[in-house]
Design an enzyme around this catalytic site. Structure first.
Site, PDB file in Angstrom:
ATOM      1  N   LYS A 162      11.291   6.551  -3.920  1.00  0.00           N
ATOM      2  CA  LYS A 162      11.857   6.510  -2.520  1.00  0.00           C
ATOM      3  C   LYS A 162      12.952   5.468  -2.427  1.00  0.00           C
ATOM      4  O   LYS A 162      13.109   4.835  -3.512  1.00  0.00           O
ATOM      5  CB  LYS A 162      10.710   5.968  -1.577  1.00  0.00           C
ATOM      6  CG  LYS A 162       9.392   7.127  -1.666  1.00  0.00           C
ATOM      7  CD  LYS A 162       9.982   8.451  -1.118  1.00  0.00           C
ATOM      8  CE  LYS A 162       8.646   9.320  -0.608  1.00  0.00           C
ATOM      9  NZ  LYS A 162       7.997   9.817  -1.541  1.00  0.00           N
TER      10      LYS A 162
HETATM   11  C1  LIG Z   1       6.352  10.539  -0.612  1.00  0.00           C
HETATM   12  C2  LIG Z   1       5.873  11.114   0.503  1.00  0.00           C
HETATM   13  C3  LIG Z   1       4.553  10.950   1.112  1.00  0.00           C
HETATM   14  C4  LIG Z   1       3.702   9.850   0.455  1.00  0.00           C
HETATM   15  O1  LIG Z   1       3.925   8.696   0.016  1.00  0.00           O
HETATM   16  P1  LIG Z   1       3.170   8.114  -1.257  1.00  0.00           P
HETATM   17  O2  LIG Z   1       3.456   6.789  -1.201  1.00  0.00           O
HETATM   18  O3  LIG Z   1       3.568   8.942  -2.497  1.00  0.00           O
HETATM   19  O4  LIG Z   1       1.789   8.198  -0.908  1.00  0.00           O
HETATM   20  C5  LIG Z   1       4.305  11.593   2.312  1.00  0.00           C
HETATM   21  N1  LIG Z   1       5.173  12.518   2.746  1.00  0.00           N
HETATM   22  C6  LIG Z   1       6.346  12.796   2.153  1.00  0.00           C
HETATM   23  C7  LIG Z   1       7.194  13.795   3.156  1.00  0.00           C
HETATM   24  C8  LIG Z   1       6.601  12.046   1.018  1.00  0.00           C
HETATM   25  O5  LIG Z   1       7.954  12.399   0.417  1.00  0.00           O
END
Ligand SMILES: *Cc1c(COP(=O)(O)O)cnc(C)c1O
Length: 396
Positions: free
Chosen positions: A186
């Protein structure tokens, strides 16, 4: 994106401050920690940067969504309307509180179609959960008015859109609650982590307790805390929070780089006839993590993605993706759980996700996204932009 591309001295300094005291836990050990509270500091920084009243860190974005749903009182029998294009975590969170994910089509915003949301509503609908995919916003105007009109909760899955805005407000802070992810891919990353934001103090208090076994966090002695409700361990560690703190302070720089690089790619691709771009309800608020565009049909989209890969570019063709699009979510449709579901939930999930989604297919079959890196210089972005336009042109 992702933020690790530019890890450096700031991240190391923050982590070292934690290691110097040895207190890796966010709660307690007051004497030993020499006033270092990285998780608290990061929560305060999130509130400041996002303009939210309250922020609660969690161990992941999935945990943040789960915590937000629980804190909003969503559970068994409740329906949560969410898009056919997202990461699997969105429905995992809904299922983990016992609620039913109800899939609805996406439109050319690559997020929830307001018309599809209206068509999906039933007397059991409690929440509309837009997912701000690939760095940019859903149509919050239309979705917000549906929620107000039908007295539904608006929960924003802003896991992919940290730093994006809508009409000047941070994505994630527009609804009743919002969730972010700081996982390793992210924009802001601390390895694993997440956060819930809300302006409702009671919702925040519930998040605070739920993510730490139900602790009320009222006394000085953790062992003597009361547990007014059941919770889980969705805590973040101080090491993760330390990295997150350094990263969040760099957000303005990250956004500026992404926006510059994306603009270079977009300008170049705009010159290719037959290419159209993802519709952005508020173009100024795009966090610019991806450039997403459409080809005239599925055949040419596949050909363009192939040509991009052959030129050494990254092409996300979501239509065939195992993790992000309904077509490959057989495990959801079939209720392939390890531990069994109540029969009613299994039936509801099969009914609400097992149909065909022609409107989504018509959009996603033509869509390609390419990620925007932080590490590219402007010259590198220009080089890639030329390759991108040439590859797509060749496929048309
Ligand atoms: C990355 C993501 C999540 C979950 O995040 P994690 O930290 O990997 O558990 C939820 N929704 C979306 C759209 C994502 O891209």
């Amino acid at each position: 994106m992702p933020g690790w591309e530019l890890f450096g001295a700031e991240e190391r300094r923050e982590v070292n401050e934690v290691l110097e005291t040895g207190v890796l836990m966010r709660y307690g050990f007051d004497g030993q920690r020499r006033g270092r509270w990285k998780s608290r500091e990061l929560e305060a920084e999130l509130c400041r940067v996002l303009g939210a009243r309250h922020a609660q860190l969690t161990s992941s974005g999935t945990a943040a969504l789960t915590t937000a749903l629980a804190a909003l009182g969503v559970g068994s029998g409740d329906e949560v309307v969410m898009p056919t294009f997202t990461f699997v975590a969105s429905f995992e969170a809904v299922l983990s509180v016992g609620a039913t994910p109800v899939l609805a089509d996406v439109d050319d915003t690559l997020t929830l179609s307001p018309a599809a949301v209206r068509a999906a509503l039933t007397p059991r609908t409690r929440v509309v959960m837009p997912v701000h995919m690939c760095g940019a916003m859903a149509d919050l105007e239309a979705l917000g008015s549906i929620c107000r009109e039908r007295k539904l909760l608006l929960l924003e899955d802003a896991c992919q859109a940290f730093g994006g805005t809508w009409r000047g407000r941070a994505l994630g802070t527009v609804g009743d609650a919002g969730a972010y992810s700081f996982d390793f891919v992210k924009t802001i990353t601390c390895g694993e982590g997440g956060a819930v934001v809300t302006n409702d103090e009671q919702v925040w208090r519930r998040c605070d307790g739920y993510s730490d076994h139900g602790h009320d966090h009222l006394g000085a002695d953790r062992g003597a805390d009361q547990h007014p409700f059941l919770g889980y361990n969705f805590r973040i560690s101080e090491l993760h929070a330390a990295v997150g703190l350094a990263q969040v302070r760099r957000l303005p720089d990250f956004l500026a780089i992404q926006r510059r690089n994306k603009q270079v790619l977009k300008e170049s691709l705009s010159a290719v006839p037959g290419v159209t771009f993802r519709r952005l309800p508020d173009p100024q608020g795009d966090s610019a993590t991806f450039l997403s565009f459409f080809l005239p049909d599925e055949g040419r989209a596949r050909a363009a993605a192939q040509a991009m890969k052959a030129s050494g570019l990254v092409a996300m063709y979501w239509y065939d993706n195992n993790w992000h699009y309904i077509r490959r979510w057989d495990h959801l449709r079939q209720g392939a759980t390890l531990s069994g579901w109540p029969a009613a939930l299994k039936e509801a999930v099969a009914a609400r996700s097992g149909r065909s989604f022609g409107d989504s297919d018509a959009v996603m079959g033509r869509a390609i996204s390419t990620p925007i890196a932080l590490a590219w210089s402007e010259a590198e972005a220009r080089e890639r932009a030329a390759k991108l336009a040439a590859a797509v042109r060749a496929a048309l």
